[in-house]
Design a protein around this motif. Structure first.
Motif, PDB file in Angstrom:
ATOM      1  N   GLY A 134     -26.693 -60.660   8.502  1.00 40.40           N
ATOM      2  CA  GLY A 134     -26.861 -61.270   7.185  1.00 40.40           C
ATOM      3  C   GLY A 134     -27.405 -60.298   6.153  1.00 40.40           C
ATOM      4  O   GLY A 134     -28.030 -60.705   5.174  1.00 40.40           O
ATOM      5  N   GLY A 135     -27.178 -59.000   6.365  1.00 40.76           N
ATOM      6  CA  GLY A 135     -27.619 -57.994   5.401  1.00 40.76           C
ATOM      7  C   GLY A 135     -29.098 -57.660   5.450  1.00 40.76           C
ATOM      8  O   GLY A 135     -29.599 -56.942   4.585  1.00 40.76           O
ATOM      9  N   ILE A 136     -29.826 -58.168   6.447  1.00 38.51           N
ATOM     10  CA  ILE A 136     -31.255 -57.867   6.562  1.00 38.51           C
ATOM     11  C   ILE A 136     -31.583 -57.421   7.985  1.00 38.51           C
ATOM     12  O   ILE A 136     -30.907 -57.792   8.941  1.00 38.51           O
ATOM     13  N   GLU A 137     -32.631 -56.635   8.089  1.00 41.54           N
ATOM     14  CA  GLU A 137     -33.153 -56.248   9.392  1.00 41.54           C
ATOM     15  C   GLU A 137     -34.367 -57.117   9.691  1.00 41.54           C
ATOM     16  O   GLU A 137     -35.237 -57.296   8.842  1.00 41.54           O
ATOM     17  N   CYS A 138     -34.393 -57.687  10.888  1.00 38.54           N
ATOM     18  CA  CYS A 138     -35.525 -58.498  11.334  1.00 38.54           C
ATOM     19  C   CYS A 138     -36.290 -57.691  12.376  1.00 38.54           C
ATOM     20  O   CYS A 138     -35.730 -57.330  13.418  1.00 38.54           O
ATOM     21  N   ILE A 139     -37.535 -57.410  12.070  1.00 43.58           N
ATOM     22  CA  ILE A 139     -38.357 -56.554  12.910  1.00 43.58           C
ATOM     23  C   ILE A 139     -39.466 -57.398  13.525  1.00 43.58           C
ATOM     24  O   ILE A 139     -40.206 -58.081  12.796  1.00 43.58           O
TER      25      ILE A 139
END
Length: 162
Positions: A134-139
């Protein structure tokens, strides 16, 4: 805390990363947020079952199912278990099932779509790895917030502006 994503975006424009609008809100809790725990899996929800059985106070489970639209990675039984263990919500880059029942559970649930088929259970997947969709990085350890306006992540916990 009532979470309103447009207000968070206005108050913290330099801290938030907003996902592409690909998710639908299925849960009984319309807005949620918390510290990120990630799972990366493909059509196997074994790790999802393991994680929702653990205490989830103040946490959001982020499941990267690779965008698969061929089975549900969360059903009513696992959603109920997540609620009982105080998870704030679950975001799935994939599908869920049992949507009518999940909509009655006080748990935030966002996913791409619904699918009636269950996933396999082969204990295959990765826990607490960085995931991108979705165009984001989840860290893991960062924070995710979601409501009917979308999904966003932040390096730090956000509070609603006055």
């Amino acid at each position: 805390m009532d979470i309103v994503l447009p207000d968070l975006c206005d108050a913290y424009p330099d801290l938030v990363r907003v996902a592409t609008p690909i998710f639908q809100n299925f849960g009984g809790r319309r807005a949620f947020g918390g510290q990120i725990v990630t799972i990366k899996c493909h059509e196997d929800n074994s790790l999802v079952a393991q994680q929702v059985a653990l205490p989830g106070h103040g946490k959001v489970l982020v499941v990267d199912g690779g965008g698969s639209l061929r089975c549900g990675l969360l059903g009513d039984n696992l959603a109920q278990k997540a609620f009982e263990n105080h998870w704030q919500g679950i975001v799935i880059n994939g599908c869920i099932r049992d949507v009518d029942i999940i909509g009655l559970i006080d748990l935030g649930v966002q996913a791409l779509a619904c699918h009636p088929m269950k996933s396999v259970k082969r204990d295959i997947g990765l826990l607490n790895e960085r995931v991108t969709f979705g165009g984001i990085e989840c860290i893991p350890g960062e924070y995710l917030y979601a409501d009917n306006n979308g999904v966003l992540v932040s390096v730090e916990a956000l509070s609603m502006p006055d």
